[in-house]
Design a protein around this motif. Structure first.
Motif, short mmCIF file in Angstrom:
data_model
loop_
_atom_site.label_atom_id
_atom_site.label_comp_id
_atom_site.label_asym_id
_atom_site.label_seq_id
_atom_site.Cartn_x
_atom_site.Cartn_y
_atom_site.Cartn_z
N GLN A 53 0.83 -1.20 0.00
CA GLN A 53 0.00 0.00 0.00
C GLN A 53 0.88 1.25 0.00
OE1 GLN A 53 -3.69 -0.79 2.63
NE2 GLN A 53 -1.99 -1.92 3.57
N GLY A 54 0.45 2.27 -0.70
CA GLY A 54 1.22 3.52 -0.73
C GLY A 54 2.11 3.59 -1.95
N THR A 55 2.70 4.75 -2.17
CA THR A 55 3.56 4.95 -3.33
C THR A 55 4.92 4.31 -3.11
OG1 THR A 55 4.51 7.02 -2.51
CG2 THR A 55 2.46 7.18 -3.82
N TYR B 121 7.06 6.66 -0.89
CA TYR B 121 6.66 6.63 0.52
C TYR B 121 7.17 5.35 1.17
CZ TYR B 121 3.91 6.28 4.74
OH TYR B 121 3.55 6.14 6.06
N ASN B 122 6.99 4.22 0.51
CA ASN B 122 7.39 2.94 1.10
C ASN B 122 8.90 2.80 1.22
OD1 ASN B 122 4.89 1.79 1.76
ND2 ASN B 122 4.50 1.32 -0.37
N LEU B 123 9.65 3.36 0.29
CA LEU B 123 11.12 3.34 0.44
C LEU B 123 11.52 4.14 1.68
CD1 LEU B 123 12.29 3.67 -3.27
CD2 LEU B 123 12.62 1.70 -1.76
N GLY B 124 10.88 5.28 1.89
CA GLY B 124 11.17 6.08 3.09
C GLY B 124 10.78 5.37 4.37
N LEU B 125 9.61 4.73 4.37
CA LEU B 125 9.15 4.00 5.56
C LEU B 125 10.05 2.80 5.84
CD1 LEU B 125 7.12 3.67 7.85
CD2 LEU B 125 5.61 2.47 6.23
N VAL C 223 19.43 -1.02 4.78
CA VAL C 223 18.96 -0.91 3.40
C VAL C 223 17.43 -0.90 3.44
CG1 VAL C 223 18.96 -3.40 2.96
CG2 VAL C 223 19.24 -1.81 1.05
N THR C 224 16.83 -0.24 2.48
CA THR C 224 15.38 -0.27 2.38
C THR C 224 14.98 -0.86 1.04
OG1 THR C 224 13.33 1.03 2.41
CG2 THR C 224 15.28 2.13 1.52
N TYR C 225 13.99 -1.73 1.09
CA TYR C 225 13.43 -2.30 -0.12
C TYR C 225 11.99 -1.82 -0.34
CZ TYR C 225 17.48 -5.33 -0.21
OH TYR C 225 18.77 -5.81 -0.25
N GLY C 226 11.45 -1.08 0.64
CA GLY C 226 10.07 -0.63 0.49
C GLY C 226 9.16 -1.81 0.23
N LYS C 227 8.35 -1.70 -0.82
CA LYS C 227 7.42 -2.78 -1.15
C LYS C 227 7.95 -3.69 -2.25
CE LYS C 227 4.70 0.23 -4.22
NZ LYS C 227 3.35 0.75 -4.47
N GLU C 228 9.22 -3.55 -2.60
CA GLU C 228 9.80 -4.25 -3.74
C GLU C 228 10.08 -5.73 -3.51
OE1 GLU C 228 9.82 -2.56 -6.59
OE2 GLU C 228 9.12 -0.82 -5.44
#
Length: 160
Positions: free
Chosen positions: A94-96, A99-103, A128-133
Motif C-alpha cells: 500500500q502507498g507509493t 513513501y514505502n522506500l522512506g518508511l 537498506v530499504t526495499y520498500g514494497k519491492e
C-alpha cells in the motif's frame, strides 16, 4: 458443468498461489549464551539471524513485543563480534513507491538505533530499504500485508 469445475479449480489454485510465502529454505538453531537463536538460510544466498521484526501500519517504532526478539539478536551479535549485519526495511504494497522506500528506511534505522543503544558498534550495522519491492507474502489482503511490514537482520557475507 465440467468446464465450470475446471475453471473453479483453476481459480482456487491461483488464489492459494497468490498468498504463498517467499521465505528461505533451511533453518536451524544455534546456541547463543543461555538463549537459542534461529539461523535461516534465505533463498537469495543471505543468512537471517533471529526472528523477523514486525511493524504496524505506517509505523517505524519498535513495539514492546519485538524488544525480546531484538534482545536475542543483540546477545548473539555481542558473542559474535566478527559478524557484521545488514538490516533490511520492508513495507506492504500500500502507498507509493517513494513513501514505502522512506518508511522501509525508517524501520531499518529504528532497529539499528535500538541495537546501538544496547551496545553494538554502529560500524557493524548497515541498513537498506526495499520498500514494497521484496514482499514476503504475495496477496492484497491484511494477512499478507502484516507479514510484509518488517525488518530483517541478515549477516553480511553469509553465515560461517
Amino acid at each position: 458443468m465440467y468446464k465450470s469445475r475446471i475453471a473453479l479449480l483453476g481459480l482456487m489454485i491461483i488464489s492459494i498461489a497468490s498468498c504463498q510465502s517467499t521465505t528461505g529454505t533451511t533453518s536451524y538453531i544455534q546456541s547463543s549464551g543461555d538463549e537459542s537463536i534461529k539461523i535461516t538460510q534465505l533463498e537469495d544466498n543471505k543468512t537471517q539471524i533471529g526472528e523477523t521484526i514486525y511493524f504496524g501500519v505506517d509505523e517505524s517504532g519498535i513495539s514492546s513485543e519485538m524488544i525480546s526478539v531484538l534482545n536475542t539478536q543483540v546477545a548473539y551479535l555481542k558473542e559474535n563480534q566478527r559478524q557484521s549485519i545488514t538490516i533490511e526495511g520492508h513495507t506492504d504494497e500500500q502507498g507509493t513507491r517513494e513513501y514505502n522506500l522512506g518508511l522501509g528506511a525508517k524501520r531499518s534505522n529504528s532497529v539499528k538505533a535500538y541495537m546501538v543503544s544496547q551496545g553494538l558498534n554502529e560500524g557493524r550495522i548497515d541498513v537498506v530499504t526495499y520498500g514494497k519491492e521484496r514482499p514476503l507474502s504475495l496477496c492484497s489482503e491484511e494477512k499478507c500485508w502484516k507479514e510484509n511490514r518488517r525488518a530483517v537482520t541478515v549477516i553480511a557475507g553469509g553465515f560461517n
